[in-house]
Design an enzyme around this catalytic site. Sequence first.
Site, PDB file in Angstrom:
ATOM      1  N   HIS A 106       0.909  -1.150   0.000  1.00 28.23           N
ATOM      2  CA  HIS A 106       0.000   0.000   0.000  1.00 28.23           C
ATOM      3  C   HIS A 106       0.942   1.192   0.000  1.00 28.23           C
ATOM      4  O   HIS A 106       1.292   1.712   1.058  1.00 28.23           O
ATOM      5  CB  HIS A 106      -0.870   0.013   1.259  1.00 28.23           C
ATOM      6  N   ARG A 155      -3.876  -0.942  -4.872  1.00 29.86           N
ATOM      7  CA  ARG A 155      -4.393   0.421  -4.995  1.00 29.86           C
ATOM      8  C   ARG A 155      -5.918   0.476  -4.965  1.00 29.86           C
ATOM      9  O   ARG A 155      -6.504   1.508  -4.718  1.00 29.86           O
ATOM     10  CB  ARG A 155      -3.837   1.037  -6.290  1.00 29.86           C
ATOM     11  N   LYS A 156      -6.548  -0.644  -5.253  1.00 28.23           N
ATOM     12  CA  LYS A 156      -8.017  -0.690  -5.297  1.00 28.23           C
ATOM     13  C   LYS A 156      -8.590   0.506  -6.075  1.00 28.23           C
ATOM     14  O   LYS A 156      -9.375   1.302  -5.555  1.00 28.23           O
ATOM     15  CB  LYS A 156      -8.625  -0.760  -3.895  1.00 28.23           C
ATOM     16  N   PHE A 157      -8.190   0.596  -7.330  1.00 31.90           N
ATOM     17  CA  PHE A 157      -8.729   1.639  -8.215  1.00 31.90           C
ATOM     18  C   PHE A 157     -10.246   1.500  -8.266  1.00 31.90           C
ATOM     19  O   PHE A 157     -10.780   0.385  -8.156  1.00 31.90           O
ATOM     20  CB  PHE A 157      -8.152   1.483  -9.624  1.00 31.90           C
ATOM     21  N   ALA A 158     -10.942   2.615  -8.448  1.00 32.21           N
ATOM     22  CA  ALA A 158     -12.410   2.536  -8.475  1.00 32.21           C
ATOM     23  C   ALA A 158     -13.029   3.665  -9.298  1.00 32.21           C
ATOM     24  O   ALA A 158     -14.232   3.886  -9.218  1.00 32.21           O
ATOM     25  CB  ALA A 158     -12.962   2.595  -7.048  1.00 32.21           C
ATOM     26  N   ASP A 159     -12.217   4.360 -10.077  1.00 29.94           N
ATOM     27  CA  ASP A 159     -12.730   5.549 -10.767  1.00 29.94           C
ATOM     28  C   ASP A 159     -13.024   5.233 -12.240  1.00 29.94           C
ATOM     29  O   ASP A 159     -12.907   4.082 -12.677  1.00 29.94           O
ATOM     30  CB  ASP A 159     -11.715   6.694 -10.614  1.00 29.94           C
ATOM     31  N   ILE A 160     -13.364   6.251 -12.989  1.00 30.73           N
ATOM     32  CA  ILE A 160     -13.553   6.077 -14.429  1.00 30.73           C
ATOM     33  C   ILE A 160     -12.194   5.757 -15.070  1.00 30.73           C
ATOM     34  O   ILE A 160     -11.139   6.052 -14.486  1.00 30.73           O
ATOM     35  CB  ILE A 160     -14.180   7.329 -15.079  1.00 30.73           C
ATOM     36  N   GLY A 161     -12.219   5.163 -16.252  1.00 30.22           N
ATOM     37  CA  GLY A 161     -10.992   4.685 -16.897  1.00 30.22           C
ATOM     38  C   GLY A 161      -9.921   5.763 -17.050  1.00 30.22           C
ATOM     39  O   GLY A 161      -8.752   5.545 -16.724  1.00 30.22           O
TER      40      GLY A 161
HETATM   41  O1  S5P Z   1     -11.216  -7.828   1.077  1.00 32.77           O
HETATM   42  C1  S5P Z   1     -10.048  -7.565   1.268  1.00 32.77           C
HETATM   43  C2  S5P Z   1      -9.212  -7.199   0.213  1.00 32.77           C
HETATM   44  C3  S5P Z   1      -7.870  -6.936   0.478  1.00 32.77           C
HETATM   45  S1  S5P Z   1      -6.840  -6.647  -0.857  1.00 32.77           S
HETATM   46  N1  S5P Z   1      -9.524  -7.668   2.509  1.00 32.77           N
HETATM   47  C4  S5P Z   1      -8.213  -7.392   2.786  1.00 32.77           C
HETATM   48  O2  S5P Z   1      -7.799  -7.508   3.950  1.00 32.77           O
HETATM   49  N2  S5P Z   1      -7.366  -6.990   1.764  1.00 32.77           N
HETATM   50  C5  S5P Z   1      -5.946  -6.632   2.034  1.00 32.77           C
HETATM   51  O3  S5P Z   1      -5.271  -7.759   2.559  1.00 32.77           O
HETATM   52  C6  S5P Z   1      -5.768  -5.502   3.043  1.00 32.77           C
HETATM   53  O4  S5P Z   1      -5.649  -4.273   2.365  1.00 32.77           O
HETATM   54  C7  S5P Z   1      -4.495  -5.891   3.778  1.00 32.77           C
HETATM   55  O5  S5P Z   1      -3.372  -5.321   3.145  1.00 32.77           O
HETATM   56  C8  S5P Z   1      -4.400  -7.400   3.639  1.00 32.77           C
HETATM   57  C9  S5P Z   1      -4.827  -8.196   4.871  1.00 32.77           C
HETATM   58  O6  S5P Z   1      -4.001  -7.929   5.949  1.00 32.77           O
HETATM   59  P1  S5P Z   1      -4.063  -8.756   7.318  1.00 32.77           P
HETATM   60  O7  S5P Z   1      -3.060  -8.060   8.187  1.00 32.77           O
HETATM   61  O8  S5P Z   1      -5.454  -8.664   7.858  1.00 32.77           O
HETATM   62  O9  S5P Z   1      -3.659 -10.184   6.990  1.00 32.77           O
END
Ligand code: S5P
Length: 230
Positions: free
Chosen positions: A28, A58-64
């Site tokens: 992140h 990054r979990k993008f979520a916007d328009i292209g």
């Molecule tokens: O649904 C989700 C999706 C993601 S990408 N739940 C999550 O926990 N994550 C990611 O996985 C979250 O951003 C974190 O970096 C990791 C889980 O971390 P933990 O410490 O709970 O194992």
Amino acid sequence: MAADLPNVNELVELVTEVGDYVAAIKTHVDMVEDFSMDEWTKVIDAAKERGVLLFEDRKFADIGRVAQTQMGGLYDIRSWADIVTSHSVSGPDVVDGIAAAWEGVERIGGVLLLAQMSSRENLLSQSYAKRTVEFGEASPHVIGYIANGSSSVEIESLRSMAGSGKLVWTPGVSLTAAEGVLGQRYGNPNDAVRAGSDGVIVGTGIHGSGDRAGAAREYASASWEALLER
Ligand code: S5P
């Protein structure tokens, strides 16, 4: 593995310690307090040295168009990430925006779409997951999906929707904890893999351990044994 640490040197140390036991390091980058592109090169080099993919969550979520520009900017994700995550809430074009950004710097990478989440009471319903898989099917840039590692039932459901042509990676797994902070839920990595996960995403279970290399090895062998049973 999820390398949720706040500074570059700690990240480099972690990559160095666990690199032999993991396939990818999930970052992140926007939580890194001492980020500069120069400093970040240390993380990139450490990952390269160990043959580990860099995976920016990054979990993008916007328009292209906006996602395309967000792949650049201060963090310049397009120049170093091999994999990124994206939500599908804005429709399929977000993926094309991400791919266009990689193309712009003559790189190529894969997108993992969030089809499910591990956090309690999230809004990603089964029909949302189904539509997400349809977007993924239609795109060569989507290499797979994020599924809820805390629930074998949900993983099985996603695996049956996704078939065997795309990856299913699962956060929300732990060998020790049943519940995390702030609504995070955990399942057992062995159960997750047997239910259809191709890769467990472990954060606290590794970086929070007193013996991080040992913990990484334990998660690697738990998932490998489960894969042999599948
Ligand atoms: O649904 C989700 C999706 C993601 S990408 N739940 C999550 O926990 N994550 C990611 O996985 C979250 O951003 C974190 O970096 C990791 C889980 O971390 P933990 O410490 O709970 O194992």
